[in-house]
Design a protein around this motif. Structure first.
Motif, short mmCIF file in Angstrom:
data_model
loop_
_atom_site.label_atom_id
_atom_site.label_comp_id
_atom_site.label_asym_id
_atom_site.label_seq_id
_atom_site.Cartn_x
_atom_site.Cartn_y
_atom_site.Cartn_z
N SER A 50 56.89 -1.59 -24.31
CA SER A 50 56.74 -1.31 -22.88
C SER A 50 55.58 -2.07 -22.28
O SER A 50 54.58 -2.31 -22.95
CB SER A 50 56.50 0.18 -22.65
OG SER A 50 56.16 0.42 -21.30
N THR A 51 55.72 -2.42 -21.02
CA THR A 51 54.59 -2.85 -20.19
C THR A 51 54.31 -1.79 -19.14
O THR A 51 53.22 -1.24 -19.06
CB THR A 51 54.87 -4.20 -19.50
OG1 THR A 51 55.15 -5.19 -20.49
CG2 THR A 51 53.67 -4.64 -18.67
N ARG A 52 55.32 -1.48 -18.33
CA ARG A 52 55.15 -0.58 -17.21
C ARG A 52 54.84 0.86 -17.64
O ARG A 52 53.96 1.50 -17.05
CB ARG A 52 56.41 -0.59 -16.31
CG ARG A 52 56.36 -1.69 -15.25
CD ARG A 52 57.73 -2.27 -14.98
NE ARG A 52 58.25 -2.94 -16.14
CZ ARG A 52 57.89 -4.18 -16.53
NH1 ARG A 52 57.02 -4.85 -15.83
NH2 ARG A 52 58.41 -4.72 -17.60
N THR A 53 55.54 1.37 -18.64
CA THR A 53 55.30 2.75 -19.04
C THR A 53 53.88 2.93 -19.56
O THR A 53 53.19 3.89 -19.20
CB THR A 53 56.34 3.19 -20.09
OG1 THR A 53 57.66 3.04 -19.55
CG2 THR A 53 56.13 4.65 -20.48
N PHE A 54 53.44 2.00 -20.39
CA PHE A 54 52.07 2.09 -20.92
C PHE A 54 51.05 1.99 -19.79
O PHE A 54 50.16 2.83 -19.66
CB PHE A 54 51.82 0.99 -21.95
CG PHE A 54 50.37 0.89 -22.36
CD1 PHE A 54 49.81 1.83 -23.20
CD2 PHE A 54 49.57 -0.13 -21.87
CE1 PHE A 54 48.46 1.77 -23.55
CE2 PHE A 54 48.23 -0.21 -22.22
CZ PHE A 54 47.68 0.73 -23.06
N LEU A 55 51.16 0.96 -18.98
CA LEU A 55 50.14 0.70 -17.97
C LEU A 55 50.13 1.78 -16.88
O LEU A 55 49.06 2.22 -16.43
CB LEU A 55 50.37 -0.68 -17.35
CG LEU A 55 49.20 -1.30 -16.59
CD1 LEU A 55 47.96 -1.40 -17.46
CD2 LEU A 55 49.59 -2.68 -16.06
N SER A 56 51.30 2.23 -16.47
CA SER A 56 51.36 3.23 -15.39
C SER A 56 50.81 4.58 -15.83
O SER A 56 50.08 5.24 -15.08
CB SER A 56 52.79 3.36 -14.87
OG SER A 56 53.69 3.71 -15.91
N PHE A 57 51.13 5.01 -17.04
CA PHE A 57 50.61 6.31 -17.50
C PHE A 57 49.12 6.25 -17.80
O PHE A 57 48.37 7.18 -17.46
CB PHE A 57 51.38 6.78 -18.75
CG PHE A 57 52.59 7.60 -18.42
CD1 PHE A 57 52.47 8.94 -18.04
CD2 PHE A 57 53.85 7.05 -18.49
CE1 PHE A 57 53.58 9.70 -17.72
CE2 PHE A 57 54.98 7.81 -18.18
CZ PHE A 57 54.85 9.14 -17.79
N THR A 58 48.66 5.18 -18.43
CA THR A 58 47.25 5.13 -18.82
C THR A 58 46.33 4.91 -17.62
O THR A 58 45.27 5.54 -17.52
CB THR A 58 47.01 4.06 -19.90
OG1 THR A 58 47.47 2.78 -19.42
CG2 THR A 58 47.76 4.40 -21.17
N THR A 59 46.74 4.04 -16.70
CA THR A 59 45.94 3.89 -15.48
C THR A 59 46.06 5.14 -14.62
O THR A 59 45.09 5.55 -13.96
CB THR A 59 46.36 2.65 -14.66
OG1 THR A 59 47.75 2.74 -14.34
CG2 THR A 59 46.08 1.37 -15.42
N GLY A 60 47.23 5.75 -14.65
CA GLY A 60 47.45 6.96 -13.86
C GLY A 60 46.55 8.11 -14.27
O GLY A 60 45.87 8.72 -13.43
#
Length: 316
Positions: A50-60
């Motif tokens: 993943s790119t989006r799932t990782f980045l969106s949850f962790t930055t979120g």
């Protein structure tokens, strides 16, 4: 009653609208929520890339004042150990879990055994957070969900969650042109029940391109997804099946010819395989809209995390 975010089956229209309203407010006024999950710990587990799932949850979670701990499936003892005891151990250490897993059966195992809120970050059957991001994007650009959306591609996890969402919300219509059917674990009557609501229309998968163009010209949105699962796209062992899939699906590429005479915006949940399900020209013309859709993963997921954790606190 504690809920996890596995799919939309145990969520009401009101609950989903509340999540979307919260996501919209979070996007507009992030400072209001900068400490909403202060001290809360998120565990993210990735069996699928993943790119989006990782980045969106962790930055979120970081934007909400919390902390995350990321682990790849192959680096964990989920590979070796007894799954239920591993799940219960993780729950002793964190406040919320998001896992992106290959099989729906593994997601269901988490669902049944977690003692903290759990979010399905994608599996073989459903992708609920992607569709909440899509819905937020529709609300931003069209003022609501009352749109005609034509999905062209594989009958897969993204498509299943789109169908489930539109049928649940009772607004707008999703039209499915799905010549390719992936192996998913939906109930045998899943699509028939959705059609019965009137908010899902199943199109003839063998329709001509002229017919497809007629439908496309009446749509507000055209939506596509990769035809070949991303973990198989560059796998030599999958090459023969990949070639068969591409030969079947290339006539259904979203390109300028298909869009001619219409007004539709184009959505893609990414990553995009340009030159396959979508042409470069269409990407160039719709990239800002597609990136809005991708960015909205973060805002939708923030709303899901806050909703689930607040509900968990009330329960306790």
């Amino acid at each position: 009653m504690k809920k996890n975010m596995i799919n939309f089956s145990n969520y009401s229209k009101e609950e989903l609208n509340n999540i979307l309203d919260l996501a919209y407010d979070m996007k507009q006024f992030p400072e209001k929520y900068s400490q909403a999950l202060k001290g809360q710990k998120l565990y993210t587990l990735f069996e699928k890339t993943s790119t989006r799932t990782f980045l969106s949850f962790t930055t979120g979670i970081t934007e909400l004042g919390g902390t995350y701990y990321n682990q790849l499936w192959e680096d964990s003892n989920f590979v070796l150990g007894e799954t239920v005891s591993e799940i219960k151990y993780v729950c002793r250490n964190v406040d919320i879990i998001m896992a992106r897993l290959v099989k729906n059966e593994t997601v269901e195992l988490f669902d049944k055994n977690v003692t903290v809120p759990f979010i399905n970050g994608c599996d073989s059957t459903y992708h609920p957070c992607q569709i909440l991001a899509d819905a937020l994007t529709l609300k931003e650009h069209f003022g609501g969900l009352n749109v005609k959306l034509m999905y062209i591609g594989a009958k897969n996890n993204v498509f299943n969650s789109l169908v489930e969402f539109f049928a649940k919300m009772g607004e707008g219509t999703i039209y499915g042109l799905t010549p390719l059917v992936n192996d998913t674990a939906v109930e045998s009557d899943f699509y028939e029940k959705a059609k019965a609501t009137g908010y899902y229309v199943e199109l003839d998968p063998d329709m001509s391109m002229e017919e497809a163009k007629k439908y496309a010209s009446k749509m507000d949105v055209l939506y596509t997804d990769t035809w070949v699962d991303m973990e198989f796209f560059n796998n030599p062992a999958y090459q023969e099946q990949k070639e068969k899939t591409l030969a079947k699906m290339m006539p259904y590429q979203i390109n300028k010819e298909l869009l001619e005479g219409g007004r539709a915006k184009v959505m893609h949940d990414m990553p995009m395989h340009v030159g396959y399900e979508i042409s470069q020209e269409v990407v160039d013309e719709n990239l800002d809209f597609i990136l809005d859709q991708a960015e909205n993963r973060r805002h939708a997921e923030k709303a899901v995390m806050v909703t689930l954790l607040n509900q968990s606190e009330h329960k306790n």
